[in-house]
Write a protein that holds these residues in place. Structure first.
Motif, PDB file in Angstrom:
ATOM      1  N   LEU A   1       0.829  -1.208   0.000  1.00  0.00           N
ATOM      2  CA  LEU A   1       0.000   0.000   0.000  1.00  0.00           C
ATOM      3  C   LEU A   1       0.864   1.259   0.000  1.00  0.00           C
ATOM      4  CD1 LEU A   1      -2.837  -0.929   2.541  1.00  0.00           C
ATOM      5  CD2 LEU A   1      -2.877  -1.061   0.053  1.00  0.00           C
ATOM      6  N   ALA A   2       2.003   1.208   0.708  1.00  0.00           N
ATOM      7  CA  ALA A   2       2.886   2.369   0.768  1.00  0.00           C
ATOM      8  C   ALA A   2       3.605   2.620  -0.549  1.00  0.00           C
ATOM      9  CB  ALA A   2       3.911   2.197   1.894  1.00  0.00           C
ATOM     10  N   ALA A   3       3.582   1.648  -1.451  1.00  0.00           N
ATOM     11  CA  ALA A   3       4.188   1.858  -2.768  1.00  0.00           C
ATOM     12  C   ALA A   3       3.374   2.828  -3.611  1.00  0.00           C
ATOM     13  CB  ALA A   3       4.338   0.521  -3.494  1.00  0.00           C
ATOM     14  N   HIS A   4       2.117   3.062  -3.222  1.00  0.00           N
ATOM     15  CA  HIS A   4       1.250   4.007  -3.936  1.00  0.00           C
ATOM     16  C   HIS A   4       1.411   5.382  -3.299  1.00  0.00           C
ATOM     17  CE1 HIS A   4      -1.990   5.300  -6.481  1.00  0.00           C
ATOM     18  NE2 HIS A   4      -2.750   5.646  -5.455  1.00  0.00           N
ATOM     19  N   GLU A   5       1.797   6.365  -4.088  1.00  0.00           N
ATOM     20  CA  GLU A   5       2.141   7.688  -3.552  1.00  0.00           C
ATOM     21  C   GLU A   5       1.010   8.323  -2.758  1.00  0.00           C
ATOM     22  OE1 GLU A   5       3.261  12.094  -5.322  1.00  0.00           O
ATOM     23  OE2 GLU A   5       3.878  10.324  -6.450  1.00  0.00           O
ATOM     24  N   ALA A   6      -0.208   8.182  -3.225  1.00  0.00           N
ATOM     25  CA  ALA A   6      -1.338   8.834  -2.562  1.00  0.00           C
ATOM     26  C   ALA A   6      -1.639   8.237  -1.192  1.00  0.00           C
ATOM     27  CB  ALA A   6      -2.582   8.747  -3.449  1.00  0.00           C
ATOM     28  N   ASN A   7      -1.118   7.053  -0.890  1.00  0.00           N
ATOM     29  CA  ASN A   7      -1.399   6.403   0.389  1.00  0.00           C
ATOM     30  C   ASN A   7      -0.414   6.788   1.487  1.00  0.00           C
ATOM     31  OD1 ASN A   7      -3.554   5.016  -0.694  1.00  0.00           O
ATOM     32  ND2 ASN A   7      -2.416   3.134  -1.060  1.00  0.00           N
ATOM     33  N   ARG A   8       0.732   7.329   1.138  1.00  0.00           N
ATOM     34  CA  ARG A   8       1.824   7.447   2.113  1.00  0.00           C
ATOM     35  C   ARG A   8       1.507   8.401   3.261  1.00  0.00           C
ATOM     36  NH1 ARG A   8       5.975   7.918  -2.886  1.00  0.00           N
ATOM     37  NH2 ARG A   8       5.895   5.712  -3.516  1.00  0.00           N
ATOM     38  N   MET A   9       1.054   9.584   2.948  1.00  0.00           N
ATOM     39  CA  MET A   9       0.776  10.538   4.025  1.00  0.00           C
ATOM     40  C   MET A   9      -0.388  10.092   4.911  1.00  0.00           C
ATOM     41  SD  MET A   9       3.288  12.389   3.535  1.00  0.00           S
ATOM     42  CE  MET A   9       2.984  13.432   4.955  1.00  0.00           C
ATOM     43  N   PRO A  10      -1.499   9.562   4.362  1.00  0.00           N
ATOM     44  CA  PRO A  10      -2.533   9.012   5.264  1.00  0.00           C
ATOM     45  C   PRO A  10      -2.008   7.877   6.147  1.00  0.00           C
ATOM     46  CG  PRO A  10      -3.438   9.342   3.073  1.00  0.00           C
ATOM     47  CD  PRO A  10      -1.968   9.590   2.961  1.00  0.00           C
ATOM     48  N   MET A  11      -1.122   7.042   5.614  1.00  0.00           N
ATOM     49  CA  MET A  11      -0.566   5.961   6.422  1.00  0.00           C
ATOM     50  C   MET A  11       0.342   6.509   7.520  1.00  0.00           C
ATOM     51  SD  MET A  11       0.239   3.115   3.459  1.00  0.00           S
ATOM     52  CE  MET A  11       0.867   1.892   4.622  1.00  0.00           C
ATOM     53  N   LEU A  12       1.113   7.539   7.220  1.00  0.00           N
ATOM     54  CA  LEU A  12       1.978   8.133   8.231  1.00  0.00           C
ATOM     55  C   LEU A  12       1.173   8.839   9.317  1.00  0.00           C
ATOM     56  CD1 LEU A  12       4.825   9.557   5.973  1.00  0.00           C
ATOM     57  CD2 LEU A  12       5.043   7.744   7.677  1.00  0.00           C
ATOM     58  N   ARG A  13      -0.017   9.295   8.969  1.00  0.00           N
ATOM     59  CA  ARG A  13      -0.868   9.945   9.970  1.00  0.00           C
ATOM     60  C   ARG A  13      -1.628   8.949  10.838  1.00  0.00           C
ATOM     61  NH1 ARG A  13      -1.657  13.872   5.690  1.00  0.00           N
ATOM     62  NH2 ARG A  13      -3.414  12.661   4.870  1.00  0.00           N
ATOM     63  N   GLU A  14      -1.651   7.670  10.462  1.00  0.00           N
ATOM     64  CA  GLU A  14      -2.340   6.659  11.265  1.00  0.00           C
ATOM     65  C   GLU A  14      -1.548   6.417  12.552  1.00  0.00           C
ATOM     66  OE1 GLU A  14      -5.153   4.046  12.529  1.00  0.00           O
ATOM     67  OE2 GLU A  14      -5.241   5.320  10.735  1.00  0.00           O
ATOM     68  N   PRO A  15      -2.156   6.629  13.734  1.00  0.00           N
ATOM     69  CA  PRO A  15      -1.427   6.483  14.999  1.00  0.00           C
ATOM     70  C   PRO A  15      -0.834   5.083  15.166  1.00  0.00           C
ATOM     71  CG  PRO A  15      -3.548   7.558  15.358  1.00  0.00           C
ATOM     72  CD  PRO A  15      -3.554   7.062  13.943  1.00  0.00           C
ATOM     73  N   GLY A  16       0.464   5.031  15.413  1.00  0.00           N
ATOM     74  CA  GLY A  16       1.128   3.771  15.723  1.00  0.00           C
ATOM     75  C   GLY A  16       1.567   2.949  14.532  1.00  0.00           C
ATOM     76  N   LEU A  17       1.167   3.314  13.328  1.00  0.00           N
ATOM     77  CA  LEU A  17       1.481   2.464  12.172  1.00  0.00           C
ATOM     78  C   LEU A  17       2.988   2.398  11.917  1.00  0.00           C
ATOM     79  CD1 LEU A  17      -0.482   2.159   8.883  1.00  0.00           C
ATOM     80  CD2 LEU A  17       1.966   2.514   8.766  1.00  0.00           C
ATOM     81  N   LEU A  18       3.630   3.556  11.795  1.00  0.00           N
ATOM     82  CA  LEU A  18       5.069   3.567  11.526  1.00  0.00           C
ATOM     83  C   LEU A  18       5.849   2.959  12.688  1.00  0.00           C
ATOM     84  CD1 LEU A  18       7.444   4.374   9.753  1.00  0.00           C
ATOM     85  CD2 LEU A  18       7.354   6.657  10.778  1.00  0.00           C
ATOM     86  N   ASP A  19       5.439   3.257  13.912  1.00  0.00           N
ATOM     87  CA  ASP A  19       6.131   2.702  15.083  1.00  0.00           C
ATOM     88  C   ASP A  19       6.069   1.182  15.099  1.00  0.00           C
ATOM     89  OD1 ASP A  19       6.733   5.219  15.852  1.00  0.00           O
ATOM     90  OD2 ASP A  19       5.388   5.300  17.581  1.00  0.00           O
TER      91      ASP A  19
END
Length: 339
Positions: free
Chosen positions: A244-262
């Motif tokens: 999902l992160a390979a799609h450019e439009a998804n990256r910022m919403p994914m980074l804003r999801e609490p705890g996802l990157l951590d």
């Protein structure tokens, strides 16, 4: 008791021999609970079987999976999300019930969490994450999957391996729940400031303090819920997030999801297999690309920096490369460079 005579009744009840309404009510409640648990278990088995069949029919070539997405993909996503959320909702209910009944019993919350999720529920989650991993390879599915309500939230919970009760004393603690901690601190601080209040205010303050304590216990008990999922489910989830992160439009919403990157970073530290680590490195690299207008300010997160250092020391050259590329992407922001 009814057929054993009056003497046997007295001996069994340890009292006068009268079977009061409370006794029958308690028996009826326990019987109803037992039937509910048995019925829920049957539902879990049926759902697990359906999810297994769904995963099997998706073992096809990419063209067939893409066709399946075109035919029913958007309709099936909410159902798959509902299957993902069931065990976590059950964990939360078990914790709150344990707080109501056995709050002072050591280890009661941990036992409640461990017993909450059944084998069938774990199997259903594992099969659903496999289907999601297959769908995430379809270019047309990447954006709808990211936008599906609850999708990122429950995928994040599946890979949550940060359990407060498993942190070794004196060891590093990465990315704790700062929001919960600040909220608890604010409530406790507000209660401590009113030292000259009336007796009623003091009682309210004590009630707030108990509520804060219960919330803290519940937060600790439900943390690291991904540890109760299978290793295959966690890997499938990381693969899905990577795609999902390979799609450019998804990256910022994914980074804003609490705890996802951590939680993706914690997979690098906590997973035993090298494959999830390699997949996590690719996911972090994809997220670090941001979009045309944003460079993610990842350098503010100590856990991300610690993870990147670890990735550059891995034996796998592809993993090291992904770590280095991530550092390059992050360094494209002036604020990241200063940090």
């Amino acid at each position: 008791l009814m057929m054993g005579g009056e003497g046997n009744t007295k001996k069994a009840l340890g009292g006068s021999g009268d079977v009061g309404p409370n006794h029958y009510l308690s028996y009826q409640q326990s019987l109803a609970n037992s039937l509910a648990v048995q019925q829920q278990s049957e539902f879990d088995k049926e759902i697990a079987m359906i999810c297994s069949c769904l995963e099997m029919v998706h073992r096809a070539n990419p063209d067939a999976i893409a066709q399946t997405w075109d035919e029913c993909g958007t309709e099936i996503l909410p159902l798959l999300v509902h299957v993902l959320e069931r065990p976590f909702q059950k964990i939360e209910r078990a914790v709150w019930m344990a707080l109501q009944e056995k709050a002072n019993v050591p280890g009661s919350l941990e036992r409640a969490v461990a017993m909450a999720v059944t084998r069938d529920q774990k199997l259903a989650v594992q099969k659903v994450t496999k289907v999601l991993a297959m769908y995430s390879l379809v270019p047309e599915a990447k954006k709808p999957m990211c936008d599906c309500e609850g999708m990122l939230r429950w995928l994040t919970r599946i890979i949550d391996t940060h359990n407060y009760n498993r942190v070794k004393p004196g060891g590093p603690v990465f990315g704790g729940s700062s929001a919960t901690t600040s909220a608890l601190g604010g409530m406790i601080g507000g209660g401590g400031a009113n030292t000259s209040l009336s007796g009623m205010d003091s009682e309210e303050s004590d009630a707030k303090a108990k509520q804060v304590k219960r919330l803290e216990l519940a937060t600790r008990a439900t943390s690291g819920a991904g540890l109760y999922m299978t290793e295959a489910a966690r890997f499938n989830t990381i693969a899905t997030l990577t795609n999902l992160a390979a799609h450019e439009a998804n990256r910022m919403p994914m980074l804003r999801e609490p705890g996802l990157l951590d939680n993706i970073c914690r997979a690098v530290h906590n997973e035993r297999s090298d494959v999830p680590k390699q997949c996590s490195a690719l996911a972090i690299m994809n997220l670090s690309n941001g979009d045309m207008d944003h460079v993610p300010e990842m350098a503010r997160n100590d856990l991300v920096l610690e993870t990147l250092l670890k990735l550059m020391k891995e034996d796998n050259p592809e993993t090291r490369r992904n770590g280095v590329v991530t550092i390059f992407n992050v360094a494209c922001s002036d604020q990241n460079t200063v940090r």
